[in-house]
Design an enzyme around this catalytic site. Structure first.
Site, PDB file in Angstrom:
ATOM      1  N   TYR A  21      56.348  40.869  10.087  1.00 13.17           N
ATOM      2  CA  TYR A  21      55.670  40.514  11.351  1.00 13.17           C
ATOM      3  C   TYR A  21      54.877  41.713  11.868  1.00 13.17           C
ATOM      4  CZ  TYR A  21      58.877  36.524  11.362  1.00 13.17           C
ATOM      5  OH  TYR A  21      59.575  35.402  11.026  1.00 13.17           O
ATOM      6  N   GLU A  71      46.462  52.847  20.080  1.00  9.86           N
ATOM      7  CA  GLU A  71      45.391  51.834  20.001  1.00  9.86           C
ATOM      8  C   GLU A  71      45.987  50.439  19.788  1.00  9.86           C
ATOM      9  OE1 GLU A  71      42.071  52.619  20.592  1.00  9.86           O
ATOM     10  OE2 GLU A  71      42.007  50.457  20.673  1.00  9.86           O
ATOM     11  N   GLU A  96      45.695  44.315  25.948  1.00 12.35           N
ATOM     12  CA  GLU A  96      44.447  43.564  26.212  1.00 12.35           C
ATOM     13  C   GLU A  96      44.641  42.079  25.934  1.00 12.35           C
ATOM     14  OE1 GLU A  96      40.930  46.838  25.227  1.00 12.35           O
ATOM     15  OE2 GLU A  96      41.215  45.113  23.928  1.00 12.35           O
ATOM     16  N   GLU A 155      41.103  34.358  34.027  1.00 10.13           N
ATOM     17  CA  GLU A 155      40.125  34.571  35.110  1.00 10.13           C
ATOM     18  C   GLU A 155      40.064  36.069  35.416  1.00 10.13           C
ATOM     19  OE1 GLU A 155      38.597  31.876  36.226  1.00 10.13           O
ATOM     20  OE2 GLU A 155      39.854  30.635  34.930  1.00 10.13           O
ATOM     21  N   ARG A 156      38.922  36.526  35.959  1.00 12.52           N
ATOM     22  CA  ARG A 156      38.820  37.938  36.341  1.00 12.52           C
ATOM     23  C   ARG A 156      39.747  38.199  37.523  1.00 12.52           C
ATOM     24  NH1 ARG A 156      35.800  40.264  32.315  1.00 12.52           N
ATOM     25  NH2 ARG A 156      35.119  41.999  33.590  1.00 12.52           N
ATOM     26  N   LYS A 160      44.035  46.800  31.948  1.00 10.32           N
ATOM     27  CA  LYS A 160      43.269  47.126  30.728  1.00 10.32           C
ATOM     28  C   LYS A 160      42.735  48.554  30.776  1.00 10.32           C
ATOM     29  CE  LYS A 160      41.631  42.668  29.122  1.00 10.32           C
ATOM     30  NZ  LYS A 160      40.436  41.904  28.726  1.00 10.32           N
ATOM     31  N   ASP A 161      42.233  48.947  31.953  1.00 18.82           N
ATOM     32  CA  ASP A 161      41.644  50.286  32.056  1.00 18.82           C
ATOM     33  C   ASP A 161      42.707  51.377  31.904  1.00 18.82           C
ATOM     34  OD1 ASP A 161      39.234  49.106  32.411  1.00 18.82           O
ATOM     35  OD2 ASP A 161      39.196  49.306  34.591  1.00 18.82           O
TER      36      ASP A 161
HETATM   37  N1  LIG Z   1      40.648  39.572  33.375  1.00 19.12           N
HETATM   38  C1  LIG Z   1      39.951  40.614  33.854  1.00 19.12           C
HETATM   39  N2  LIG Z   1      39.862  40.795  35.184  1.00 19.12           N
HETATM   40  C2  LIG Z   1      39.161  41.850  35.678  1.00 19.12           C
HETATM   41  N3  LIG Z   1      38.551  42.777  34.941  1.00 19.12           N
HETATM   42  C3  LIG Z   1      38.619  42.659  33.612  1.00 19.12           C
HETATM   43  C4  LIG Z   1      39.311  41.576  32.999  1.00 19.12           C
HETATM   44  N4  LIG Z   1      39.192  41.696  31.648  1.00 19.12           N
HETATM   45  C5  LIG Z   1      38.478  42.819  31.458  1.00 19.12           C
HETATM   46  N5  LIG Z   1      38.126  43.395  32.615  1.00 19.12           N
HETATM   47  C6  LIG Z   1      37.345  44.636  32.783  1.00 19.12           C
HETATM   48  O1  LIG Z   1      36.404  44.732  31.742  1.00 19.12           O
HETATM   49  C7  LIG Z   1      36.689  45.887  30.921  1.00 19.12           C
HETATM   50  C8  LIG Z   1      36.444  45.550  29.480  1.00 19.12           C
HETATM   51  O2  LIG Z   1      37.429  44.627  29.075  1.00 19.12           O
HETATM   52  P1  LIG Z   1      37.444  44.050  27.608  1.00 19.12           P
HETATM   53  O3  LIG Z   1      37.225  45.186  26.653  1.00 19.12           O
HETATM   54  O4  LIG Z   1      38.635  43.182  27.425  1.00 19.12           O
HETATM   55  O5  LIG Z   1      36.137  43.220  27.599  1.00 19.12           O
HETATM   56  P2  LIG Z   1      35.831  41.902  28.439  1.00 19.12           P
HETATM   57  O6  LIG Z   1      35.077  42.303  29.681  1.00 19.12           O
HETATM   58  O7  LIG Z   1      37.078  41.083  28.640  1.00 19.12           O
HETATM   59  O8  LIG Z   1      34.851  41.179  27.452  1.00 19.12           O
HETATM   60  P3  LIG Z   1      34.990  41.071  25.849  1.00 19.12           P
HETATM   61  O9  LIG Z   1      36.430  40.733  25.527  1.00 19.12           O
HETATM   62  O10 LIG Z   1      34.043  39.976  25.485  1.00 19.12           O
HETATM   63  O11 LIG Z   1      34.550  42.414  25.315  1.00 19.12           O
HETATM   64  C9  LIG Z   1      38.144  46.225  31.223  1.00 19.12           C
HETATM   65  O12 LIG Z   1      38.420  47.567  30.980  1.00 19.12           O
HETATM   66  C10 LIG Z   1      38.248  45.862  32.692  1.00 19.12           C
HETATM   67  O13 LIG Z   1      37.715  46.880  33.488  1.00 19.12           O
END
Ligand SMILES: Nc1ncnc2c1ncn2[C@@H]1O[C@H](COP(=O)(O)OP(=O)(O)OP(=O)(O)O)[C@@H](O)[C@H]1O
Length: 123
Positions: free
Chosen positions: A14, A67, A74, A83-84, A92-93
């Site tokens: 796994y 990583e 993520e 949703e955002r 994520k940050d």
């Molecule tokens: N669900 C969320 N709500 C608010 N901010 C988000 C969310 N997902 C991502 N972000 C912001 O966007 C940044 C980049 O996230 P991520 O690398 O997952 O890309 P994404 O914006 O989700 O788009 P993609 O997955 O298409 O690249 C994060 O570091 C965070 O600042």
């Protein structure tokens, strides 16, 4: 509880599946793997010591593991918060920040290890 060797092997499977599902799909992981290959080639070319190999391998492992943790976080955030949401973004940050700390530390250690070999090699 009795130790179950088959279950242990399945767990390794796994874990391997988890690594494989990130390789080639996560841009940052691909970058770290390219740097890893270049570092290993440099290690052989410059014939670094056993202690230096241990330090370099530890750094590589820490960065790649960080990583993978980041990718898992993520994916979990995308699952629970499609949703955002400001906190989802922060999570994520922060995870990405942890990888950056590990990678920057590994890069500095890499310079400390390799610079003396490079100066001896080129001078
Ligand atoms: N669900 C969320 N709500 C608010 N901010 C988000 C969310 N997902 C991502 N972000 C912001 O966007 C940044 C980049 O996230 P991520 O690398 O997952 O890309 P994404 O914006 O989700 O788009 P993609 O997955 O298409 O690249 C994060 O570091 C965070 O600042």
């Amino acid at each position: 509880m009795q130790y179950d060797f088959k279950k242990q092997l399945r767990s390794f499977g796994y874990a391997w599946k988890g690594i494989r599902c990130c390789v080639g799909k996560e841009q940052n992981l691909s970058f770290h793997l390219i740097v890893t290959v270049l570092t290993i080639i440099a290690g052989f070319l410059l014939d670094i010591t056993r202690t230096d190999w241990m330090i370099v391998i530890l750094c590589i492992g820490v960065v790649i593991a960080a990583e993978l943790f980041n990718t898992a976080i993520e994916k979990l955030v995308d699952l629970v918060s499609p949703e955002r949401h400001p906190i989802a973004g922060q999570v994520k940050d922060i995870a990405a920040g942890a990888v950056l700390v590990c990678a920057a530390t590994a890069a500095i250690i890499g310079l400390v290890v390799f610079i003396p070999y490079l100066t001896r090699f080129f001078l």
